[in-house]
Scaffold this motif. Sequence first.
Motif, PDB file in Angstrom:
ATOM      1  N   GLY A 187       0.798  -1.220   0.000  1.00 18.15           N
ATOM      2  CA  GLY A 187       0.000   0.000   0.000  1.00 18.15           C
ATOM      3  C   GLY A 187       0.835   1.275   0.000  1.00 18.15           C
ATOM      4  N   ASN A 188       2.149   1.150   0.169  1.00 14.06           N
ATOM      5  CA  ASN A 188       3.001   2.346   0.143  1.00 14.06           C
ATOM      6  C   ASN A 188       3.634   2.546  -1.234  1.00 14.06           C
ATOM      7  OD1 ASN A 188       2.285   2.584   2.735  1.00 14.06           O
ATOM      8  ND2 ASN A 188       4.330   2.493   3.612  1.00 14.06           N
ATOM      9  N   ASP A 189       3.317   1.641  -2.121  1.00 11.79           N
ATOM     10  CA  ASP A 189       3.846   1.688  -3.487  1.00 11.79           C
ATOM     11  C   ASP A 189       2.690   2.110  -4.397  1.00 11.79           C
ATOM     12  OD1 ASP A 189       4.710   1.119  -6.039  1.00 11.79           O
ATOM     13  OD2 ASP A 189       5.339  -0.935  -5.602  1.00 11.79           O
ATOM     14  N   LEU A 190       2.679   3.356  -4.798  1.00 10.19           N
ATOM     15  CA  LEU A 190       1.557   3.873  -5.587  1.00 10.19           C
ATOM     16  C   LEU A 190       1.302   3.016  -6.830  1.00 10.19           C
ATOM     17  CD1 LEU A 190       0.532   7.450  -6.293  1.00 10.19           C
ATOM     18  CD2 LEU A 190       0.816   5.925  -8.232  1.00 10.19           C
ATOM     19  N   PHE A 191       2.386   2.557  -7.446  1.00 11.33           N
ATOM     20  CA  PHE A 191       2.235   1.770  -8.681  1.00 11.33           C
ATOM     21  C   PHE A 191       1.555   0.428  -8.410  1.00 11.33           C
ATOM     22  CE2 PHE A 191       5.712   4.691  -9.506  1.00 11.33           C
ATOM     23  CZ  PHE A 191       5.308   5.246 -10.721  1.00 11.33           C
ATOM     24  N   ALA A 192       1.919  -0.192  -7.305  1.00  9.95           N
ATOM     25  CA  ALA A 192       1.305  -1.489  -6.967  1.00  9.95           C
ATOM     26  C   ALA A 192      -0.181  -1.295  -6.696  1.00  9.95           C
ATOM     27  CB  ALA A 192       2.002  -2.099  -5.751  1.00  9.95           C
ATOM     28  N   VAL A 193      -0.498  -0.231  -5.950  1.00 15.21           N
ATOM     29  CA  VAL A 193      -1.905   0.030  -5.627  1.00 15.21           C
ATOM     30  C   VAL A 193      -2.681   0.319  -6.919  1.00 15.21           C
ATOM     31  CG1 VAL A 193      -3.487   1.568  -4.401  1.00 15.21           C
ATOM     32  CG2 VAL A 193      -1.332   0.900  -3.333  1.00 15.21           C
ATOM     33  N   TYR A 194      -2.080   1.133  -7.782  1.00 17.07           N
ATOM     34  CA  TYR A 194      -2.744   1.492  -9.040  1.00 17.07           C
ATOM     35  C   TYR A 194      -2.991   0.232  -9.887  1.00 17.07           C
ATOM     36  CZ  TYR A 194      -3.547   3.483 -13.646  1.00 17.07           C
ATOM     37  OH  TYR A 194      -4.090   3.777 -14.870  1.00 17.07           O
ATOM     38  N   ASN A 195      -1.935  -0.561 -10.090  1.00 14.77           N
ATOM     39  CA  ASN A 195      -2.071  -1.754 -10.940  1.00 14.77           C
ATOM     40  C   ASN A 195      -3.103  -2.735 -10.373  1.00 14.77           C
ATOM     41  OD1 ASN A 195      -0.128  -0.724 -12.610  1.00 14.77           O
ATOM     42  ND2 ASN A 195       1.522  -2.064 -11.912  1.00 14.77           N
ATOM     43  N   ALA A 196      -3.046  -2.919  -9.054  1.00 13.89           N
ATOM     44  CA  ALA A 196      -3.981  -3.870  -8.417  1.00 13.89           C
ATOM     45  C   ALA A 196      -5.414  -3.374  -8.584  1.00 13.89           C
ATOM     46  CB  ALA A 196      -3.638  -4.038  -6.938  1.00 13.89           C
ATOM     47  N   THR A 197      -5.619  -2.074  -8.384  1.00 14.35           N
ATOM     48  CA  THR A 197      -6.985  -1.536  -8.463  1.00 14.35           C
ATOM     49  C   THR A 197      -7.493  -1.546  -9.905  1.00 14.35           C
ATOM     50  OG1 THR A 197      -6.377  -0.096  -6.619  1.00 14.35           O
ATOM     51  CG2 THR A 197      -8.466   0.372  -7.692  1.00 14.35           C
ATOM     52  N   LYS A 198      -6.592  -1.248 -10.834  1.00 15.07           N
ATOM     53  CA  LYS A 198      -6.969  -1.252 -12.249  1.00 15.07           C
ATOM     54  C   LYS A 198      -7.462  -2.650 -12.661  1.00 15.07           C
ATOM     55  CE  LYS A 198      -6.746   1.448 -15.913  1.00 15.07           C
ATOM     56  NZ  LYS A 198      -7.455   2.707 -15.905  1.00 15.07           N
ATOM     57  N   GLU A 199      -6.698  -3.650 -12.245  1.00 10.20           N
ATOM     58  CA  GLU A 199      -7.047  -5.039 -12.566  1.00 10.20           C
ATOM     59  C   GLU A 199      -8.359  -5.425 -11.874  1.00 10.20           C
ATOM     60  OE1 GLU A 199      -4.958  -6.009 -14.797  1.00 10.20           O
ATOM     61  OE2 GLU A 199      -5.944  -7.971 -15.044  1.00 10.20           O
ATOM     62  N   ALA A 200      -8.477  -4.989 -10.631  1.00  9.19           N
ATOM     63  CA  ALA A 200      -9.698  -5.300  -9.870  1.00  9.19           C
ATOM     64  C   ALA A 200     -10.910  -4.642 -10.521  1.00  9.19           C
ATOM     65  CB  ALA A 200      -9.549  -4.808  -8.426  1.00  9.19           C
ATOM     66  N   ARG A 201     -10.690  -3.419 -11.035  1.00  6.34           N
ATOM     67  CA  ARG A 201     -11.822  -2.736 -11.664  1.00  6.34           C
ATOM     68  C   ARG A 201     -12.317  -3.491 -12.897  1.00  6.34           C
ATOM     69  NH1 ARG A 201     -14.529  -0.145 -14.977  1.00  6.34           N
ATOM     70  NH2 ARG A 201     -16.111   1.305 -14.215  1.00  6.34           N
ATOM     71  N   LYS A 202     -11.338  -4.045 -13.649  1.00 12.46           N
ATOM     72  CA  LYS A 202     -11.714  -4.822 -14.841  1.00 12.46           C
ATOM     73  C   LYS A 202     -12.610  -5.989 -14.432  1.00 12.46           C
ATOM     74  CE  LYS A 202      -7.606  -4.360 -17.588  1.00 12.46           C
ATOM     75  NZ  LYS A 202      -6.319  -5.010 -17.712  1.00 12.46           N
ATOM     76  N   LEU A 203     -12.192  -6.695 -13.375  1.00  9.71           N
ATOM     77  CA  LEU A 203     -12.972  -7.846 -12.915  1.00  9.71           C
ATOM     78  C   LEU A 203     -14.334  -7.392 -12.387  1.00  9.71           C
ATOM     79  CD1 LEU A 203     -10.122  -9.814 -11.114  1.00  9.71           C
ATOM     80  CD2 LEU A 203     -11.349 -10.544 -13.165  1.00  9.71           C
TER      81      LEU A 203
END
Length: 422
Positions: free
Chosen positions: A279-295
Amino acid sequence: MAFRSNLNRIATRLYSSKAADEFRLIEFSEKYLGYRKARFTEKLEIVDSNKFEAFPIYRATTTDGEFVDPSQDPNFSKDIALKMYHDMTTLNTMDKILYDSQRQGRISFYMTNFGEEANHIGSAAALEPEDLIYGQYREAGVLMWRGFPLEQFMNQCYGNSKDWGKGKQMPVHYGSEKHNFVTISSPLTTQMPQAVGSAYAFKRDGSGRIVCVYFGDGAASEGDAHAAFNFAATLKCPVIFFCRNNGYAISTPTTEQYAGDGIAGKGPGYGLHTIRCDGNDLFAVYNATKEARKLASQNIPVLIEAMTYRGGHHSTSDDATAYRSKEEVEKWQANDSPIYRFRRYLEKKGWWNDEEEKAWNSEIRKKILKAFNDAEKVKFAPIDELFTDVYAEVPPHLKRQNEELTAHLKKYGKEYPLDRFE
Ligand SMILES: Cc1ncc(C[n+]2csc(CCOP(=O)(O)OP(=O)(O)O)c2C)c(N)n1
């Protein structure tokens, strides 16, 4: 026909116990376990949950803002990357100013977001503006990303007449229809079943919108979290559960909050797609949320557990030094600041430098202080507006209370600072 097939079934059972075993296996698997396939085993074993491997923590960059695997770079444009940095630092500066102002008695209450800035901005940037957000209370950055004005943050914290909620909520209990952000409720976890209800409504109306609901590791222990997870999974709702695991629920550390594999560990048990990320890595949070949004947009609910650290006290009503050491906080600040991490990335790209940092810090501080001072001068809404806005029409019991208040103030008005109301 039915009689005959029953006879057949009985005959089969009598004829072959192997077939009967198979029948039971299919029943247990397909009917009782839904989507899972189980097998029989003759090995007597009570499974030790500690033997399940813990969910890994998905990360994209190191604490120095370097991509571990370059394929994970979402390649933000310079404009977007700078907006992300500006929002994270604005949030941080606003928190410092509002926290201090509560200490000076100028506002009644405040909650900081220190250390969780990447969670807010990384996730908000991966959502669509029309997606509906349900927050817990420590997600001011999500609203900031969506363009909630600085003046509104200040007006809300002062509860003055320019606050869109007209002072009806405690400070930091923001809400904005315009920004698709449902007003915060203080009682923990109320937002979770509500979010699933909204997601179910979106699914039924076919609007393509999804819901993202934020909550803390502590809130996940409420019964409402269980209800929300289960409804979302069984009704296949377009929802993202975004848990900010910041190590504490006021003074309760996560070691006392749960005995299993954190919040992510609960996901598969409910039939939720799940990811744990840094959660302190903006890129990890962004990528995870982007993928989650697709699902989620395909009606597959997702649970994200973002690992972070609550850098400040729980709220201005809390003194965290009573239950955690100064050294612990300092260690986090020294080793993992989401803002510093993102700044390092920008610097390596050649998009940011020390001079820009200095100029920006002074510019944003001035802007926030101006909004703050302006809000302080605005009067509170007229007293009888206390009774409006919640119901479309003021109900009789509120009308009665309004009359009582008016009569009381007529008699004792000089005992109150009425000049502070419009
Ligand atoms: C139903 C309910 N119980 C207790 C509280 C008091 N309370 C407010 S915040 C909080 C801790 C929540 O911690 P967490 O969900 O981890 O979020 P964090 O504050 O760490 O961001 C508690 C116990 C409350 N508001 N509502």
